[in-house]
Design a protein around this motif. Structure first.
Motif, PDB file in Angstrom:
ATOM      1  N   UNK A 145      33.811  39.644  37.847  1.00  0.00           N
ATOM      2  CA  UNK A 145      34.370  39.012  36.649  1.00  0.00           C
ATOM      3  C   UNK A 145      33.283  38.664  35.653  1.00  0.00           C
ATOM      4  N   UNK A 146      32.131  38.244  36.176  1.00  0.00           N
ATOM      5  CA  UNK A 146      31.005  37.923  35.307  1.00  0.00           C
ATOM      6  C   UNK A 146      30.581  39.124  34.482  1.00  0.00           C
ATOM      7  N   UNK A 147      30.599  40.281  35.141  1.00  0.00           N
ATOM      8  CA  UNK A 147      30.218  41.497  34.413  1.00  0.00           C
ATOM      9  C   UNK A 147      31.165  41.787  33.270  1.00  0.00           C
ATOM     10  N   UNK A 148      32.446  41.461  33.479  1.00  0.00           N
ATOM     11  CA  UNK A 148      33.420  41.668  32.395  1.00  0.00           C
ATOM     12  C   UNK A 148      33.201  40.630  31.292  1.00  0.00           C
ATOM     13  N   UNK A 149      32.916  39.390  31.680  1.00  0.00           N
ATOM     14  CA  UNK A 149      32.784  38.303  30.705  1.00  0.00           C
ATOM     15  C   UNK A 149      31.583  38.492  29.781  1.00  0.00           C
ATOM     16  N   UNK A 150      30.440  38.925  30.326  1.00  0.00           N
ATOM     17  CA  UNK A 150      29.232  39.041  29.499  1.00  0.00           C
ATOM     18  C   UNK A 150      29.402  40.055  28.370  1.00  0.00           C
ATOM     19  N   UNK A 151      30.359  40.968  28.554  1.00  0.00           N
ATOM     20  CA  UNK A 151      30.588  41.973  27.515  1.00  0.00           C
ATOM     21  C   UNK A 151      31.284  41.372  26.301  1.00  0.00           C
ATOM     22  N   UNK A 152      31.860  40.173  26.452  1.00  0.00           N
ATOM     23  CA  UNK A 152      32.671  39.547  25.391  1.00  0.00           C
ATOM     24  C   UNK A 152      33.653  40.553  24.803  1.00  0.00           C
ATOM     25  N   UNK A 153      34.532  41.107  25.677  1.00  0.00           N
ATOM     26  CA  UNK A 153      35.440  42.147  25.211  1.00  0.00           C
ATOM     27  C   UNK A 153      36.621  41.563  24.439  1.00  0.00           C
ATOM     28  N   UNK A 154      37.376  42.428  23.779  1.00  0.00           N
ATOM     29  CA  UNK A 154      38.600  41.969  23.108  1.00  0.00           C
ATOM     30  C   UNK A 154      39.759  41.936  24.093  1.00  0.00           C
ATOM     31  N   UNK A 155      39.654  42.727  25.165  1.00  0.00           N
ATOM     32  CA  UNK A 155      40.719  42.773  26.169  1.00  0.00           C
ATOM     33  C   UNK A 155      40.113  42.869  27.572  1.00  0.00           C
ATOM     34  N   UNK A 156      40.652  42.070  28.494  1.00  0.00           N
ATOM     35  CA  UNK A 156      40.322  42.187  29.920  1.00  0.00           C
ATOM     36  C   UNK A 156      41.425  42.971  30.610  1.00  0.00           C
ATOM     37  N   UNK A 157      41.022  43.883  31.488  1.00  0.00           N
ATOM     38  CA  UNK A 157      41.989  44.592  32.323  1.00  0.00           C
ATOM     39  C   UNK A 157      41.639  44.331  33.784  1.00  0.00           C
ATOM     40  N   UNK A 158      42.620  43.946  34.569  1.00  0.00           N
ATOM     41  CA  UNK A 158      42.397  43.684  35.999  1.00  0.00           C
ATOM     42  C   UNK A 158      43.306  44.597  36.809  1.00  0.00           C
ATOM     43  N   UNK A 159      42.727  45.351  37.748  1.00  0.00           N
ATOM     44  CA  UNK A 159      43.528  46.218  38.607  1.00  0.00           C
ATOM     45  C   UNK A 159      43.506  45.681  40.032  1.00  0.00           C
ATOM     46  N   UNK A 160      44.546  44.953  40.422  1.00  0.00           N
ATOM     47  CA  UNK A 160      44.670  44.383  41.769  1.00  0.00           C
ATOM     48  C   UNK A 160      43.354  43.748  42.225  1.00  0.00           C
ATOM     49  N   UNK A 161      42.765  42.837  41.449  1.00  0.00           N
ATOM     50  CA  UNK A 161      41.410  42.383  41.767  1.00  0.00           C
ATOM     51  C   UNK A 161      41.319  41.534  43.026  1.00  0.00           C
ATOM     52  N   UNK A 162      42.444  41.034  43.544  1.00  0.00           N
ATOM     53  CA  UNK A 162      42.370  40.104  44.674  1.00  0.00           C
ATOM     54  C   UNK A 162      42.819  40.718  45.997  1.00  0.00           C
ATOM     55  N   UNK A 163      43.184  42.008  45.989  1.00  0.00           N
ATOM     56  CA  UNK A 163      43.782  42.604  47.198  1.00  0.00           C
ATOM     57  C   UNK A 163      42.857  42.604  48.401  1.00  0.00           C
ATOM     58  N   UNK A 164      41.533  42.586  48.170  1.00  0.00           N
ATOM     59  CA  UNK A 164      40.626  42.661  49.317  1.00  0.00           C
ATOM     60  C   UNK A 164      40.253  41.293  49.873  1.00  0.00           C
ATOM     61  N   UNK A 165      40.823  40.229  49.333  1.00  0.00           N
ATOM     62  CA  UNK A 165      40.458  38.887  49.777  1.00  0.00           C
ATOM     63  C   UNK A 165      41.489  38.355  50.767  1.00  0.00           C
ATOM     64  N   UNK A 166      41.069  37.390  51.605  1.00  0.00           N
ATOM     65  CA  UNK A 166      42.052  36.807  52.525  1.00  0.00           C
ATOM     66  C   UNK A 166      42.980  35.871  51.747  1.00  0.00           C
ATOM     67  N   UNK A 167      44.080  35.473  52.404  1.00  0.00           N
ATOM     68  CA  UNK A 167      45.172  34.778  51.695  1.00  0.00           C
ATOM     69  C   UNK A 167      44.701  33.506  50.997  1.00  0.00           C
ATOM     70  N   UNK A 168      43.844  32.730  51.652  1.00  0.00           N
ATOM     71  CA  UNK A 168      43.436  31.448  51.090  1.00  0.00           C
ATOM     72  C   UNK A 168      42.569  31.648  49.843  1.00  0.00           C
ATOM     73  N   UNK A 169      41.666  32.616  49.947  1.00  0.00           N
ATOM     74  CA  UNK A 169      40.771  32.908  48.829  1.00  0.00           C
ATOM     75  C   UNK A 169      41.552  33.495  47.653  1.00  0.00           C
ATOM     76  N   UNK A 170      42.585  34.258  47.963  1.00  0.00           N
ATOM     77  CA  UNK A 170      43.422  34.830  46.893  1.00  0.00           C
ATOM     78  C   UNK A 170      44.029  33.726  46.044  1.00  0.00           C
ATOM     79  N   UNK A 171      44.529  32.699  46.717  1.00  0.00           N
ATOM     80  CA  UNK A 171      45.153  31.589  45.993  1.00  0.00           C
ATOM     81  C   UNK A 171      44.111  30.894  45.122  1.00  0.00           C
ATOM     82  N   UNK A 172      42.919  30.680  45.681  1.00  0.00           N
ATOM     83  CA  UNK A 172      41.846  30.004  44.942  1.00  0.00           C
ATOM     84  C   UNK A 172      41.406  30.834  43.742  1.00  0.00           C
ATOM     85  N   UNK A 173      41.232  32.147  43.951  1.00  0.00           N
ATOM     86  CA  UNK A 173      40.731  33.012  42.880  1.00  0.00           C
ATOM     87  C   UNK A 173      41.772  33.203  41.771  1.00  0.00           C
TER      88      UNK A 173
END
Ligand code: ADP
Length: 353
Positions: A145-173
């Motif tokens: 996410x940091x890599x996306x933020x530093x670009x200061x883009x006009x649009x963020x696109x996320x493709x299933x960014x949390x699928x590899x995390x366990x259930x608890x971390x998914x909720x937190x993220x």
């Protein structure tokens, strides 16, 4: 921050797969838009077309006032976060964050300032000298996410960014991503197959099915007034119960009893189905008989599986020992909770009050 407009966008892959079949959608500047649907419904294809990673075979995509169909990905001013993070394993966190900016020839002082700011926002200050292999899954996600933020883009696109995390971390993220997006105010399109993620994160929720949009709305609009049986049973957990019913004038007959509903659009003699959410039921003396086949304990609540009239239903009730499996209880619901769908087309044709 920019408005994003898709107008009748289609994608037919070479070989003839029509993955996206005429999607029109407006995402206001600064909004968090979630595309949700089962695997294969075309949501990643839509995202990849916005990013410029796939060509568009019909319609137009505009970012701000500019149609970008023929614009190179690098010139679209977007940043994408993938499921697998795509971090460079041989680079420290700080270099992973700076890499895209260095490639663009951004001045050194500017890079240092932006990397510092992103690290602060994401709580990565103490991790800047580590390599990706020395990070937890959640920390890697933050670097992506940091890599996306530093670009200061006009649009963020996320493709299933949390699928590899366990259930608890998914909720937190998911809370972190939402908070960060509000703070930065960047227009966002987020793809997921997880309806809970979709409900909790979206300003604007887009439910897709078979390359088409089934419904667009706020999560609450979609929960309260699903436009189709498909949306009704996809959004909500456990899913809405669907029962065959008979409609007569302004009433539906469910399990032998008649309930008032509003059916302005009912073509004469059309067979209908009614939908009732598991949380719409309560155990009450005026109810319909329901036999409990088995119960699932969720801690705060219980799910009762069983039969109501001719249909199988799931009912959510408060925790407690009663009713036991095998028991028959009486289930009531407010007629306002009834959703009515056309049995043939699946479209919503009415509902309670
Ligand atoms: P989702 O993200 O909703 O799972 P996708 O957009 O990945 O769906 O895929 C939509 C449809 O397009 C699927 O039937 C998939 O098999 C097909 N598809 C995706 N990518 C390609 C490709 N590169 N070539 C051919 N067909 C593809």
């Amino acid at each position: 921050m920019a408005r994003l407009v898709l107008d009748q966008v289609g994608k037919t892959y070479t070989g003839g797969v029509a993955a996206v079949r005429g999607v029109s959608l407006e995402v206001p500047a600064g909004a968090f838009c979630v595309l949700v649907g089962p695997s294969g419904c075309g949501k990643s294809t839509v995202l990849r077309m916005i990013a410029g990673l796939e060509t568009v075979t019909a319609g137009t995509i505009a970012i701000g006032e500019r149609v970008v169909n023929e614009v190179e990905p690098a010139a679209r001013d977007i940043a994408m976060v993938f499921q697998n993070y795509a971090l460079y394993p041989h680079m420290r966190v700080s270099d992973n964050l700076a890499y895209g900016l260095r490639n663009r020839g951004t001045p050194k002082a500017e890079i240092a300032a932006r990397v510092g700011e992103a690290a602060r926002l994401l709580g990565l200050d103490a991790l800047l000298d580590r390599y990706p292999r020395q990070l937890s899954g959640g920390q890697r996600q933050r670097v992506a996410m940091g890599r996306a933020i530093v670009r200061k883009p006009r649009i963020f696109l996320f493709d299933e960014p949390l699928s590899n995390l366990d259930a608890k971390l998914r909720v937190q993220m998911r809370v972190e991503i939402r908070r960060l997006q509000r703070q930065l105010g960047v227009t966002t399109v987020y793809v997921t197959h997880d309806q809970v993620e979709a409900m909790t994160m979206a300003d604007r929720l887009v439910v897709m099915n078979g390359g088409l949009i089934e419904q667009v709305g706020t999560p609450i609009e979609i929960y309260r007034r699903p436009a189709t049986r498909y949306v009704a049973t996809f959004m909500g957990s456990p899913p809405m119960n669907i029962l065959a019913a008979e409609a007569v004038g302004e009433e539906v007959r469910i399990a032998g009893r008649v309930f008032p509903v509003s059916l302005p659009d009912l073509p004469a003699g059309r067979p209908v189905e009614v939908g009732l959410r598991p949380e719409a039921f309560r155990i009450a003396p005026e109810g319909l008989p329901f036999r409990v086949a088995f119960a699932e304990e969720l801690g705060a609540t219980r799910l009762l599986h069983g039969t109501l009239g001719e249909g199988e239903v799931v009912v959510q009730v408060p925790a407690g020992p009663e009713p036991a499996e095998g028991a028959t209880v009486l289930l009531a619901f407010d007629p306002a909770e009834i959703h009515v769908f056309d049995r043939e087309t699946g479209r919503r044709i009415g509902g309670g009050a």
